[in-house]
Design an enzyme around this catalytic site. Sequence first.
Site, mmCIF file in Angstrom:
data_model
loop_
_atom_site.group_PDB
_atom_site.id
_atom_site.type_symbol
_atom_site.label_atom_id
_atom_site.label_comp_id
_atom_site.label_asym_id
_atom_site.label_seq_id
_atom_site.Cartn_x
_atom_site.Cartn_y
_atom_site.Cartn_z
ATOM 1 N N GLU A 13 1.367 -1.304 -0.224
ATOM 2 C CA GLU A 13 0.129 -0.016 -0.121
ATOM 3 C C GLU A 13 1.081 1.122 0.206
ATOM 4 O O GLU A 13 0.666 2.506 -0.525
ATOM 5 C CB GLU A 13 -1.112 -0.065 0.619
ATOM 6 C CG GLU A 13 -2.070 0.458 1.872
ATOM 7 C CD GLU A 13 -0.559 1.920 2.795
ATOM 8 O OE1 GLU A 13 -1.073 3.469 3.218
ATOM 9 O OE2 GLU A 13 0.271 1.247 3.061
ATOM 10 N N GLN A 103 -4.892 3.410 17.264
ATOM 11 C CA GLN A 103 -4.979 1.557 16.982
ATOM 12 C C GLN A 103 -3.284 1.158 16.879
ATOM 13 O O GLN A 103 -2.480 0.234 17.101
ATOM 14 C CB GLN A 103 -5.151 1.539 15.850
ATOM 15 C CG GLN A 103 -6.528 1.452 15.600
ATOM 16 C CD GLN A 103 -7.869 0.510 13.819
ATOM 17 O OE1 GLN A 103 -7.102 2.128 12.704
ATOM 18 N NE2 GLN A 103 -8.028 0.182 14.200
ATOM 19 N N LEU A 285 -12.789 -4.293 8.457
ATOM 20 C CA LEU A 285 -12.849 -4.595 9.726
ATOM 21 C C LEU A 285 -12.336 -5.030 9.710
ATOM 22 O O LEU A 285 -10.934 -6.456 10.567
ATOM 23 C CB LEU A 285 -14.220 -4.739 10.128
ATOM 24 C CG LEU A 285 -14.610 -5.518 11.543
ATOM 25 C CD1 LEU A 285 -13.812 -4.843 12.684
ATOM 26 C CD2 LEU A 285 -16.042 -5.403 12.033
ATOM 27 N N ALA A 286 -11.521 -6.566 8.053
ATOM 28 C CA ALA A 286 -10.993 -7.048 7.924
ATOM 29 C C ALA A 286 -9.213 -6.655 8.263
ATOM 30 O O ALA A 286 -8.428 -7.799 8.936
ATOM 31 C CB ALA A 286 -11.153 -7.448 6.252
ATOM 32 N N ASP A 287 -9.024 -5.644 7.797
ATOM 33 C CA ASP A 287 -7.319 -5.029 8.075
ATOM 34 C C ASP A 287 -7.112 -5.500 9.383
ATOM 35 O O ASP A 287 -5.984 -5.787 10.105
ATOM 36 C CB ASP A 287 -8.392 -3.813 7.941
ATOM 37 C CG ASP A 287 -7.611 -3.236 5.913
ATOM 38 O OD1 ASP A 287 -7.147 -4.017 5.452
ATOM 39 O OD2 ASP A 287 -7.835 -2.478 5.687
ATOM 40 N N GLN A 288 -8.804 -4.457 10.447
ATOM 41 C CA GLN A 288 -8.216 -4.785 11.324
ATOM 42 C C GLN A 288 -7.722 -5.560 12.809
ATOM 43 O O GLN A 288 -7.483 -5.309 13.429
ATOM 44 C CB GLN A 288 -9.367 -3.757 12.442
ATOM 45 C CG GLN A 288 -9.492 -2.404 11.430
ATOM 46 C CD GLN A 288 -9.038 -1.591 11.261
ATOM 47 O OE1 GLN A 288 -7.747 -1.691 12.325
ATOM 48 N NE2 GLN A 288 -8.927 -0.536 10.823
ATOM 49 N N HIS A 309 -4.964 -2.894 1.913
ATOM 50 C CA HIS A 309 -4.164 -2.584 3.194
ATOM 51 C C HIS A 309 -4.154 -3.793 3.890
ATOM 52 O O HIS A 309 -2.826 -4.376 4.630
ATOM 53 C CB HIS A 309 -5.300 -1.595 3.322
ATOM 54 C CG HIS A 309 -5.756 -0.305 3.836
ATOM 55 N ND1 HIS A 309 -5.629 0.217 2.316
ATOM 56 C CD2 HIS A 309 -4.731 0.329 4.691
ATOM 57 C CE1 HIS A 309 -5.235 1.632 2.872
ATOM 58 N NE2 HIS A 309 -4.503 1.591 4.677
#
Lengths: 340, 537
Positions: A13, A103, A285-288, A309
């Site tokens: 990214e 985060q 949410l998948a990223d996190q 990402h």
Amino acid sequence: MTTFLELDGSEGEGGGQILRTALSLSMCTGTPIRIANIRARRKVPGLMRQHLTAVQAAAEICGAELEGGRLGSTRLSFVPGPIRGGDYRFAIGTAGSCTLVFQTVLPALLRADEPSRIRLQGGTHNPLAPPYHFLERAFLPLLRRMGAVVSLELQRFGFYPAGGGEFTASITPATLAPLTLDQPGTRLNAYAESFCAALPIAVARRELDVVRKRLGWDEPQLLLRGLSNDQGPGNALLITLEQEAVTELFTGFGEKGVTAEAVAAHAVDQVRQYLASGAAVGPYLADQLLLPLALAGTGSFTASAVTRHSLTNAEVIRRFLGTPIRTETLDSGACRISVG
Amino acid sequence: MTSIKKIVVIGFVGSQLDSGKGMGRWEKWRPTVGLTQREDLVIHRLELLHAPRHRPLVDQLVADIGQVSPETRVNPVSIDLADPWDFGEVYGALYDFATGYPFDTEKEDYWIHITTGTHVVQICWFLMAEARYLPGLLLQTSPPRRQKTGEVGDYVLIDLDLSKYDPIARRFAREQADAIALLKSGIATRNDHFNRVITEIETVAVRSRAPILLMGPTGAGKSFLAKRVYELKKARRQLEGPFVEVNCATLRGDGAASALFGHTKGAFTGAVAERGGLLRSADRGLLFLDEIGELGADEQAMLLKAIEEKKFFPVGGDREVESHFQLIAGTHRDLRRDVAAGRFREDLFARINLWTYELPSLTRRPEDIEPNLDYLLAQHSTELGRMVRFNKEARRRYLGFATSPAARWSGNFRDLSASLLRMATLADGGRIDDDLVNAEISRLGTLWQPEPTTTECTLDGLLTEAELSGLDLFDRLQLESVVRICRESRTLSEAGRRLFAASLANRSSNNDADRLRKYLARFGLDWGRINASRPKT
């Protein structure tokens, strides 16, 4: 002699995400890192103020030794020390996102020696960053299910460009347990909120009208949330889907020169794509989730899409922890992502 | 952007530009706030100058900047201006601020924000930055093309040190190179000393109207250089009048003053009509007085007055006339000695001795013979209307001779130019060949033969009549030439090198000084005696 983990900031990214994930993992694993070509392919390369704030916040929490941590630096070396819990306050300039800084430091503070309380000032609802409510409603409940003890409290909204928002977070150290999310589960509740500060209320009405028409929702699901003028100017449309296993949240930000209808339509599109996929989580949410699952050692979930990402995060995680992250495409078009 | 020093912005509050009521202010471009909203820039401190009545606006700016830029410390500085459009008042106030401000340029960079404030404020900021009362850069901010939320506009830093701007510096350098090329008129000199002289003359010629004194032997290029200075100054529009050249050695007797300063009708016998004189002809132009040391005492006095007052009396006149001219004086003599001997006025010398340059003789800059050879040959080719070139071997041979001690170049460039002109004229088919070069070398040898009168007395004082009469003419002629060379040389070694140049080239002898010493000893002579008998000049 210090052995550094060398990372190339221009890969994947190629922006601030590599930096933030790397800082989190460096603190959690105690690994000294060197990042080169930070944001090398961006128009203005190197560390910008919001990135610098994240670096400084991370350094403060673990007493890291920094080299190159200056505005415009394209190289950074970060040698972490032991993570220290306690009270922290981070003020982020240019109405930069508080949530991104939160985060960055959250995984480390979950492993600290004592509970922490952090106060973040700046933007709480920024484009290109998860809004506060996403953390509160979507991300943290899953983290709590993994064993984390985290609570948030919003004091003030902060929109771009004025900023001035603030929230506090209380974090109690805990060990994360694996998590598996195959289905979103039955829908329990769904509602759209349009937050509006120092802007004509008609903006909010028009956005909600789009939601009503395109999602076929009823009046009680459409919530107009007027904010005091001093928290603006700003507008955010949040669409929340409460489901048995997962709460998801999608956002549209009002912007000068973009009609309220366009803002709402963009948010609605995201909702529809997510619903159509039948996956447990959306792309953000998948990223996190990747990082907590990797720190827990294992876990899996289904996601409506895999973003750049996510792939970048997966690669950085593999470099630090050696944890393999696999994605497989399901018949429905969604993906299953397995960590460990 | 990577700056270790802290950035301090100094600027006025923009009572219009920075203002804004209500939350809508966040949607408009505010120059001062915008600076602190940039992702790529951290302003560490902001010295915010304001009129006392703008305090509420300043308080709002302090709060807003605190919100978007916690890194920035804002220092409100109250400055009471009765009229922010009054130049004297504004300059005075800013001057007081600047002289009282604790600048720490080691640790901080100062950016002077000129976008806000009245135009008078802007002008004063500029003047003070240029005079370095403010040790910083000018900062200009501009609005975004489209006023859109989050567009913070642009900024430019302006450094008033012009040498930092490549294109400007390049233009200056090119202009100066052109001027130097003009002075040298295309002659690429390889002699460092001469190059330095030319570069300095260029600077002086462009910046000053003071007299210039060129010293050097005849033919070294004084007149040539004076003409080039004239052309340079004319090209720069510093002169409008003509170039007037006078060799003072040609001005003798009563006619001298009249020629220079003019005369009135009937000023003396033969003055049948009024005459303007050369000084007046040179009005607003350049007067080159060559061989100024030859001027008579009266003319020296008149010239001094003309230089100092730009006014003088024509011969026989009782009314002063004016002439503004740039003076370049030339001389081959050591004027200092003339002053000491009372032959030249000390005050006039002092007046023209401000910018004094010595043009070296050709033998003292042998490295310049080759470039000048090309230049002169090209020039002669143009004059003759046909291209003339050397054959390779002929050129090597001529250059070898021209740079050897055997070539005396007593007339310097004049000799070189004449020599090349002769060969160019005689060259058949535009080629100068070996034969032509050989003939020219012997012609130059004859040209530089000592005059017979000096030959006769060469050995006087060194040898007695009896000794002289005891010499064969063969030996005497040789000895005379050797002694002449010795007297022209500064050291025994130099004389030896000149006398045994051919052997030296063949490496058949390596101690020519010794060889010369032994030769002289045969006649009972040595270096010291020959030197002591050197005729006084």
